[in-house]
Design an enzyme around this catalytic site. Structure first.
Site, mmCIF file in Angstrom:
data_model
loop_
_atom_site.group_PDB
_atom_site.id
_atom_site.type_symbol
_atom_site.label_atom_id
_atom_site.label_comp_id
_atom_site.label_asym_id
_atom_site.label_seq_id
_atom_site.Cartn_x
_atom_site.Cartn_y
_atom_site.Cartn_z
ATOM 1 N N ARG A 8 0.851 -1.179 0.000
ATOM 2 C CA ARG A 8 0.000 0.000 0.000
ATOM 3 C C ARG A 8 0.891 1.234 0.000
ATOM 4 O O ARG A 8 1.890 1.285 0.721
ATOM 5 C CB ARG A 8 -0.899 0.012 1.238
ATOM 6 C CG ARG A 8 -1.837 1.212 1.294
ATOM 7 C CD ARG A 8 -2.661 1.193 2.561
ATOM 8 N NE ARG A 8 -3.512 2.373 2.667
ATOM 9 C CZ ARG A 8 -4.251 2.677 3.715
ATOM 10 N NH1 ARG A 8 -4.241 1.877 4.782
ATOM 11 N NH2 ARG A 8 -4.983 3.768 3.731
ATOM 12 N N HIS A 9 0.549 2.207 -0.825
ATOM 13 C CA HIS A 9 1.379 3.413 -0.926
ATOM 14 C C HIS A 9 1.606 4.047 0.445
ATOM 15 O O HIS A 9 0.819 3.879 1.380
ATOM 16 C CB HIS A 9 0.737 4.425 -1.867
ATOM 17 C CG HIS A 9 -0.573 4.970 -1.376
ATOM 18 N ND1 HIS A 9 -0.671 5.933 -0.399
ATOM 19 C CD2 HIS A 9 -1.846 4.686 -1.735
ATOM 20 C CE1 HIS A 9 -1.925 6.222 -0.178
ATOM 21 N NE2 HIS A 9 -2.669 5.473 -0.969
ATOM 22 N N TRP A 14 -3.210 13.993 1.422
ATOM 23 C CA TRP A 14 -4.583 14.045 1.940
ATOM 24 C C TRP A 14 -4.792 13.059 3.092
ATOM 25 O O TRP A 14 -5.693 13.267 3.901
ATOM 26 C CB TRP A 14 -5.583 13.827 0.815
ATOM 27 C CG TRP A 14 -5.847 15.081 0.033
ATOM 28 C CD1 TRP A 14 -5.068 16.211 0.005
ATOM 29 C CD2 TRP A 14 -6.955 15.342 -0.825
ATOM 30 N NE1 TRP A 14 -5.611 17.152 -0.822
ATOM 31 C CE2 TRP A 14 -6.778 16.652 -1.359
ATOM 32 C CE3 TRP A 14 -8.064 14.609 -1.224
ATOM 33 C CZ2 TRP A 14 -7.684 17.222 -2.240
ATOM 34 C CZ3 TRP A 14 -8.969 15.169 -2.105
ATOM 35 C CH2 TRP A 14 -8.787 16.458 -2.608
ATOM 36 N N ASN A 15 -3.991 11.988 3.166
ATOM 37 C CA ASN A 15 -4.007 11.173 4.388
ATOM 38 C C ASN A 15 -3.654 12.064 5.574
ATOM 39 O O ASN A 15 -4.311 12.034 6.618
ATOM 40 C CB ASN A 15 -2.977 10.036 4.315
ATOM 41 C CG ASN A 15 -3.323 8.939 3.338
ATOM 42 O OD1 ASN A 15 -2.429 8.309 2.793
ATOM 43 N ND2 ASN A 15 -4.597 8.702 3.099
ATOM 44 N N THR A 21 -9.809 10.780 -0.184
ATOM 45 C CA THR A 21 -8.991 10.994 -1.375
ATOM 46 C C THR A 21 -9.539 10.296 -2.614
ATOM 47 O O THR A 21 -9.823 10.923 -3.624
ATOM 48 C CB THR A 21 -7.549 10.532 -1.122
ATOM 49 O OG1 THR A 21 -7.079 11.088 0.098
ATOM 50 C CG2 THR A 21 -6.638 10.964 -2.251
ATOM 51 N N ARG A 60 0.614 8.526 -6.131
ATOM 52 C CA ARG A 60 1.082 8.072 -4.822
ATOM 53 C C ARG A 60 1.473 6.598 -4.850
ATOM 54 O O ARG A 60 2.423 6.190 -4.180
ATOM 55 C CB ARG A 60 0.045 8.359 -3.739
ATOM 56 C CG ARG A 60 -1.341 7.775 -3.954
ATOM 57 C CD ARG A 60 -2.309 8.407 -2.950
ATOM 58 N NE ARG A 60 -3.654 7.849 -2.957
ATOM 59 C CZ ARG A 60 -4.639 8.236 -3.749
ATOM 60 N NH1 ARG A 60 -4.405 9.171 -4.667
ATOM 61 N NH2 ARG A 60 -5.845 7.704 -3.648
ATOM 62 N N GLU A 87 -7.507 3.447 -6.271
ATOM 63 C CA GLU A 87 -8.223 3.451 -5.005
ATOM 64 C C GLU A 87 -9.730 3.474 -5.258
ATOM 65 O O GLU A 87 -10.192 3.808 -6.362
ATOM 66 C CB GLU A 87 -7.792 4.681 -4.183
ATOM 67 C CG GLU A 87 -8.491 4.876 -2.844
ATOM 68 C CD GLU A 87 -8.359 3.699 -1.893
ATOM 69 O OE1 GLU A 87 -8.920 2.625 -2.194
ATOM 70 O OE2 GLU A 87 -7.722 3.877 -0.837
ATOM 71 N N TYR A 90 -14.546 7.673 -3.731
ATOM 72 C CA TYR A 90 -15.355 8.055 -2.580
ATOM 73 C C TYR A 90 -16.525 8.988 -2.916
ATOM 74 O O TYR A 90 -17.151 9.549 -2.011
ATOM 75 C CB TYR A 90 -14.472 8.684 -1.503
ATOM 76 C CG TYR A 90 -13.807 7.644 -0.633
ATOM 77 C CD1 TYR A 90 -14.530 6.959 0.342
ATOM 78 C CD2 TYR A 90 -12.468 7.325 -0.803
ATOM 79 C CE1 TYR A 90 -13.933 5.985 1.129
ATOM 80 C CE2 TYR A 90 -11.862 6.356 -0.019
ATOM 81 C CZ TYR A 90 -12.603 5.693 0.943
ATOM 82 O OH TYR A 90 -12.005 4.731 1.715
ATOM 83 N N ARG A 115 -17.072 1.850 5.547
ATOM 84 C CA ARG A 115 -16.701 0.496 5.922
ATOM 85 C C ARG A 115 -17.671 -0.606 5.522
ATOM 86 O O ARG A 115 -17.323 -1.777 5.636
ATOM 87 C CB ARG A 115 -16.496 0.423 7.445
ATOM 88 C CG ARG A 115 -15.255 1.175 7.919
ATOM 89 C CD ARG A 115 -14.014 0.630 7.265
ATOM 90 N NE ARG A 115 -12.797 1.234 7.772
ATOM 91 C CZ ARG A 115 -11.590 1.025 7.271
ATOM 92 N NH1 ARG A 115 -11.438 0.228 6.231
ATOM 93 N NH2 ARG A 115 -10.526 1.609 7.786
ATOM 94 N N HIS A 181 -3.465 0.594 -3.447
ATOM 95 C CA HIS A 181 -4.167 1.408 -2.465
ATOM 96 C C HIS A 181 -4.904 0.531 -1.453
ATOM 97 O O HIS A 181 -5.121 -0.661 -1.687
ATOM 98 C CB HIS A 181 -5.153 2.328 -3.177
ATOM 99 C CG HIS A 181 -4.531 3.113 -4.282
ATOM 100 N ND1 HIS A 181 -4.095 4.410 -4.126
ATOM 101 C CD2 HIS A 181 -4.224 2.769 -5.566
ATOM 102 C CE1 HIS A 181 -3.562 4.842 -5.269
ATOM 103 N NE2 HIS A 181 -3.631 3.864 -6.144
#
Length: 240
Positions: A8-9, A14-15, A21, A60, A87, A90, A115, A181
């Site tokens: 995972r990157h 933005w994390n 993101t 990323r 990823e 969202y 989730r 991701h």
């Protein structure tokens, strides 16, 4: 022995800012670059001779792969980039602060959007400046950009690429490295370990910590799996 390494990157900008993101193409932070370099150092110690690498079309993940390969002295390895390893999208949450969103909509609702297995967030507004449908890379690729994705949606776009491109190479004996991701890798873990829809939402994949999976000869059936940085390891699904 054939091996598959999932990375995972590292931490993204933005994390760090606690923002959703998804498909927005943000870069790594300095911490994220350090995580990527450490991932490469850990992979180099395994002495596995990887045949090729796969990543998304988001910087990323691409940069994480570059930095890992640099540490591995394997920058010459073939790299394939594909949007199906992106990823999760969202939707209308894209760009929003996670804490502020929870305060506005309620923590329980945001938890469902983040989730649950098959409940996507609200669709992104066509005029949203962060809408990836405006990104020229996807127009050039002819991608029908989704308006939002659940984990189930993410798996349904990842699975054909894994089964059609990656799995045959693994079954043929090529050890491969995938830099992607949290959710696209979670989808791969669900496929490889046959994790239930209920259990997969609880699987966490730490940033910059390679998950090394050994495979049964001629198959994509895991025989063993471990995180290379034991100090940052997360629980793994049982091997069936």
């Amino acid at each position: 022995m054939t091996s598959l390494a999932l990375v995972r990157h590292g931490q993204s900008e933005w994390n760090l800012q606690n923002r959703f993101t998804g498909w927005v193409d943000v870069d790594l932070t300095e911490k994220g670059r350090a995580e990527a370099a450490l991932a490469g150092q850990l992979l180099r110690k395994t002495k596995i001779e990887f045949a090729a690498c796969y990543t998304s079309v988001q910087k990323r993940a691409i940069r994480t792969l570059w930095m890992a390969l640099d540490e591995m002295e394997r920058m010459w390895l073939p790299v394939t980039r594909h949007w199906r390893l992106n990823e999760r999208h969202y939707g209308g949450l894209t760009g929003l602060d996670k804490t502020e969103t929870a305060e506005k909509h309620g923590a329980d609702q945001v938890k469902i959007w983040r989730r649950s297995y098959d409940t996507p967030p609200p669709p992104i507004d066509p005029e949203n400046e962060n809408n990836p449908a405006h990104d020229p890379r996807y127009r050039a690729m002819g991608v029908d950009v989704p308006k939002a994705e659940s984990l189930k949606d993410t798996l349904e776009r990842v699975a054909p690429y894994f089964e059609g491109e990656i799995a045959p190479r693994l079954a043929a004996g090529d050890s491969l490295l995938i830099s992607a991701h949290g959710n696209s890798l979670r989808a791969l873990v669900k496929i490889l370990f046959d994790v239930s829809e209920t259990d997969i939402v609880g699987v966490e994949i730490p940033t910059g910590n390679p998950l090394l999976i050994d495979l049964e000869d001629g198959t994509v059936t895991p025989t063993a799996a471990r995180y290379l940085d034991e100090s940052r390891a997360q629980p793994l699904p049982a091997i069936k």
